[in-house]
Design a protein around this motif. Structure first.
Motif, PDB file in Angstrom:
ATOM      1  N   LEU A 191     -65.355 -10.391   9.173  1.00 19.94           N
ATOM      2  CA  LEU A 191     -64.182  -9.662   9.664  1.00 19.94           C
ATOM      3  C   LEU A 191     -64.588  -8.376  10.382  1.00 19.94           C
ATOM      4  CD1 LEU A 191     -61.791 -10.133   6.609  1.00 19.94           C
ATOM      5  CD2 LEU A 191     -61.463 -11.044   8.926  1.00 19.94           C
ATOM      6  N   GLU A 192     -65.574  -7.693   9.838  1.00 17.96           N
ATOM      7  CA  GLU A 192     -66.044  -6.443  10.450  1.00 17.96           C
ATOM      8  C   GLU A 192     -66.641  -6.693  11.825  1.00 17.96           C
ATOM      9  OE1 GLU A 192     -66.816  -2.424  10.960  1.00 17.96           O
ATOM     10  OE2 GLU A 192     -65.531  -3.418   9.497  1.00 17.96           O
ATOM     11  N   ILE A 193     -67.443  -7.732  11.957  1.00 16.21           N
ATOM     12  CA  ILE A 193     -68.053  -8.044  13.258  1.00 16.21           C
ATOM     13  C   ILE A 193     -66.975  -8.463  14.251  1.00 16.21           C
ATOM     14  CG2 ILE A 193     -69.681  -9.543  14.495  1.00 16.21           C
ATOM     15  CD1 ILE A 193     -70.974  -7.362  12.695  1.00 16.21           C
ATOM     16  N   MET A 194     -65.971  -9.196  13.792  1.00 15.00           N
ATOM     17  CA  MET A 194     -64.849  -9.535  14.679  1.00 15.00           C
ATOM     18  C   MET A 194     -64.175  -8.275  15.190  1.00 15.00           C
ATOM     19  SD  MET A 194     -62.863 -12.855  13.130  1.00 15.00           S
ATOM     20  CE  MET A 194     -61.663 -12.897  14.468  1.00 15.00           C
ATOM     21  N   ARG A 195     -63.948  -7.325  14.277  1.00 18.86           N
ATOM     22  CA  ARG A 195     -63.308  -6.061  14.665  1.00 18.86           C
ATOM     23  C   ARG A 195     -64.172  -5.290  15.660  1.00 18.86           C
ATOM     24  NH1 ARG A 195     -60.925  -5.784   9.736  1.00 18.86           N
ATOM     25  NH2 ARG A 195     -62.752  -5.009   8.678  1.00 18.86           N
ATOM     26  N   SER A 196     -65.455  -5.202  15.381  1.00 21.08           N
ATOM     27  CA  SER A 196     -66.318  -4.406  16.265  1.00 21.08           C
ATOM     28  C   SER A 196     -66.458  -5.056  17.644  1.00 21.08           C
ATOM     29  CB  SER A 196     -67.686  -4.162  15.626  1.00 21.08           C
ATOM     30  OG  SER A 196     -68.395  -5.354  15.467  1.00 21.08           O
TER      31      SER A 196
END
Length: 195
Positions: free
Chosen positions: A169-174
């Motif tokens: 989820l974090e990589i998707m956000r970034s």
């Protein structure tokens, strides 16, 4: 798979070589591959984030730096390159292979690799010898620290399924947040390639 990557590399090298006409064009392919990578990350979901609430963490993504307009052109290319390189490295570990569907993971790796190759061609054009130090300055270091925090988090959580879900989820956000930076680079690129 190695053959496919070799073929992709050959196509990129031919396209961007001295006789190639693409130069530093991020306008079409780069954006399409980026959107495909985000879709793949979405499809890689194995758990509901609700089951992982206890594992949530704030990773301090340097969003203002990425979305703001304060970066010089060479820095902007370097920051985006660092983000994609670190994402590629993260999903190219043995531990990530155990955590994800291998078909989707390979497609994501290929997409990130393709974007990196396109950026490599641009970096060579935008960064001269005098700009090579930019890669070791504030914005790049901030991006490296951000990803180092992700790696430490995964180690602390012993690469659990929930930890990988939080990181996905974090990589998707970034990567989603980097779209404004990519758009800026496309506009700069248009200026570079205009007669």
């Amino acid at each position: 798979m190695a053959f496919v990557l070799s073929l992709l590399m050959a196509l990129v090298l031919v396209s961007y070589g001295p006789g190639g006409s693409l130069g530093c064009d991020l306008s079409q392919n780069h954006g399409l591959v980026g959107r495909k990578n985000l879709r793949l990350l979405g499809q890689m979901r194995r758990l509901s984030p609700r089951f992982c609430l206890q594992d949530r963490k704030h990773f301090a993504f340097p969003q203002e730096m990425v979305e703001g307009g304060q970066l010089q052109e060479a820095q902007a290319f370097s920051v985006l390159h660092e983000m994609l390189q670190q994402s590629f490295n993260l999903f190219h570990t043995e531990r990530s292979s155990a955590a994800w569907d291998t078909t989707l993971l390979e497609q994501l790796r290929t997409g990130l690799h393709q974007q990196l190759n396109e950026l490599d061609a641009c970096l060579g054009q935008v960064m001269g010898e005098e700009d090579s130090a930019l890669g070791r300055t504030g914005p790049i270091l901030a991006m490296k620290r951000y990803f180092q925090g992700i790696h430490v988090y995964l180690q602390e959580k012993e690469y659990s399924d929930c930890a990988w879900e939080i990181v996905r989820l974090e990589i998707m956000r970034s990567l989603s947040s980097s779209t404004s930076l990519q758009e800026r680079l496309r506009m700069m690129d248009g200026d570079l390639n205009s007669p």
